[in-house]
Design a protein around this motif. Sequence first.
Motif, mmCIF file in Angstrom:
data_model
loop_
_atom_site.group_PDB
_atom_site.id
_atom_site.type_symbol
_atom_site.label_atom_id
_atom_site.label_comp_id
_atom_site.label_asym_id
_atom_site.label_seq_id
_atom_site.Cartn_x
_atom_site.Cartn_y
_atom_site.Cartn_z
ATOM 1 N N SER A 25 0.820 -1.210 0.000
ATOM 2 C CA SER A 25 0.000 0.000 0.000
ATOM 3 C C SER A 25 0.855 1.262 0.000
ATOM 4 N N HIS A 26 2.165 1.121 0.264
ATOM 5 C CA HIS A 26 3.011 2.299 0.278
ATOM 6 C C HIS A 26 3.712 2.448 -1.070
ATOM 7 N N LYS A 80 1.029 6.383 2.894
ATOM 8 C CA LYS A 80 0.334 5.102 2.730
ATOM 9 C C LYS A 80 -1.038 5.348 2.098
ATOM 10 N N GLU A 81 -1.418 4.475 1.198
ATOM 11 C CA GLU A 81 -2.721 4.664 0.564
ATOM 12 C C GLU A 81 -3.779 3.856 1.283
ATOM 13 N N ASP A 82 -5.012 4.353 1.209
ATOM 14 C CA ASP A 82 -6.118 3.616 1.828
ATOM 15 C C ASP A 82 -6.428 2.388 0.989
ATOM 16 N N ARG A 83 -6.781 1.339 1.689
ATOM 17 C CA ARG A 83 -7.108 0.099 0.989
ATOM 18 C C ARG A 83 -8.589 0.125 0.623
ATOM 19 N N THR A 84 -8.870 -0.074 -0.650
ATOM 20 C CA THR A 84 -10.276 -0.160 -1.056
ATOM 21 C C THR A 84 -10.554 -1.583 -1.514
ATOM 22 N N LYS A 85 -11.812 -1.878 -1.757
ATOM 23 C CA LYS A 85 -12.143 -3.230 -2.214
ATOM 24 C C LYS A 85 -11.880 -3.392 -3.702
#
Lengths: 190, 357
Positions: A25-26, A80-85
Motif C-alpha cells: 500500500s506504500h 500510505k494509501e487507503d485500501r479499497t475493495k
Amino acid sequence: MLTLALFLFFGAVCVAGAVNLLVQSHPINSALSLIVVMASLAAEYLLLGAEFVAAVQVIVYAGAIMVLFLITIMLLNAGKEDRTKGSRVATLLGVPGVVIGGVLVAWTLIHRSDMGSVAIGALPGDPKAIARLLFHEFLLPFEVTSVLILIAIMGAVVLASRPEAIARPHPGGPASQEERKLVAVGKARS
Amino acid sequence: MSITTFIIISIIKSAAVIGILLTAVAYSVWLERKVSAHIQNRWGPTKVGPFGLLQPMADGVKFIFKEDLTQPHVYKPLYIAAPIIAVVFAITSISVIPFGNWVNVGPIQVGHSPNFGSWGTYLQITDVNIGLLIVLGITSMGVYGVALAGWSSNSKYALLGGLRASAQMISYEVSLGLSLVGVVLMAGSLSLRDIVDAQGGVFWHFIPRWNIFHGQTLAFFIYLISAYAETNRTPFDLPEAESELVAGYHTEYSAMKFAMFFMAEYANMVTVACIATLLFLGGWHGPLIFASPILQAIMPVVWFCLKVFFFMFLYVWVRWTLPRFRYDQLMAFGWKILLPLALANIVYTALVVAWRA
C-alpha cells in the motif's frame, strides 16, 4: 542444471515482485518491488544469453528510470494509501480476462509444436551481434526511434520550463514582474 | 572443470578479493586521515601501532561497540536495508575487475577428485565480455542505498541529502558513461581484459600505449571529474555537505550502520580508481625491470596496485585542496560542460577509428 534452477528461481522472484508491487500500500515499497522485477528480468535475459540486453536493462530501467520514480515519490512525500475493495469492473472483467489469456497461451504452447523453443544461453546476445542488427538491418527504425525520443525530450523541456524562464534565459538578466513583486514583499516585511 | 570445483574456486577467489578490498577500504581511511593531517601540518593518527597503522582496526572495534540508535521516526525496514544495499552494490562491482594477468597456481587437488595438473587463473573473479557495462550497472544501482537512506530517515537533512545524491549521481553518470565510450571504441570490446590488452606496447620506445597518451586524454579528465561526483567526494560532496545538511543522507545513522555507508563510499572509490587504471592507465602494463620469473609474475600486480594507489592519493589530495561547489554550479558543470565535451570526444574518437580502419 544450475542454469535451469537459476532461471526458475529468478522467474519466481520476478512474479513475486510483481505481486508484491500490487499488494503493497506504500508507493515506495511498490517502486522497490518494481526494481526487483526489473533486476530479476535482467537476470533472466542474462541466463538466456542476452548479456547486452541484461546490462542495458539494469543500467537504464533498474538504475536510472526507477531512481527517477523514487525521487518523484520522495518529493511528493506520498504516504500510505487507503485500501479499497477495488472496482467491480476490474473484478468482473479482469479475472475472466486473466483466465482466458492464460488458457490461450497454454493452448498455443501445447498444440503448436512448430513454434520452436530456445535453449538456455542460446540467444546471440553479445554486444557485437546486437550492434550488427541495430546498425545494419534495422538502421532506419533505430534512427527514427532516436528522432522520436529527441522530440519527446524537447517537448519535456518546453513543458517543464516556466514561461518567465523562457523569457529570461540567463539567471543574471533582468528580473521578471513576479520576482520584482517578491523582492518588494520581502523588503516590506523586513 | 566440474561444477563443484568451479564453485569452490569461485568462493576462494571471491573471499580473497573481498578481503583485499575491505583491507584496502580500511587503509584508504587511514590514508585519508594521514594525508589530510600532513596537508594541514598535523600528525594524524600516531598512537595505535607504528604510524597509526592499526588505527582502522581500532575504528572498526569502536564502531561495533557503539550504541546502535534507531530513531522512533524512521521507516524501519528501509532504514535497515539502505546501508546493506549501499555496501552490497559497492562490493559487488569489484567482481569483474582484473587485477593482473594469468598466474600459474601449480597442481591442485580438491577432495577426492583427480589431480588437475598445473592449474592457473586470471587474477579476476570472472571475465565477462560486458564487464564494463556490469560495473556501470552495479554502480547505478548503488544510488538506491543513498536515496533510501535519505528518505527512510524521515528527517529533512537526510531527505535533502538523499535527493541531492541521487540527482547528482544520475547527472554525472551520463558523462561518466559517455567518457568511457571512446575507450571502448579504441579497444573494440567491452571486456575489461581486452581493453587492457589493447593498451600493451610503447610508442617511440618509451611512451606507453596507454589510452591517456593515446588520444583519450580529454576522456580521462572527464571520467576523473565525473567519478569524483559519482562517489560524492569533494569538491562534489554536496549530499553530505556538513555546513548545510549536518551529515546529509546518513545524519540519522550511528555505529555500524554509519560505518557501512563509510565502507560503501571508500569501496566505490577503490572500484572507480580500478576502472580508471584499467581504462586509461594501461591496467597492469608497466616496465618489467627484472627478468626473474617470480618477479615477472608479481610485477603486473604491483603496477596495478601502484596506479590504484595513485588515484586514491589524488582523491585525498583533491578533497583537502578544493572547496565545495554550489549545487547549481555542480549541475551546470555536469550538463553544460562535461556532457558536450564527452559527446565531442566520442565523435572525434569514432572519426579517428573509422579513418584508421
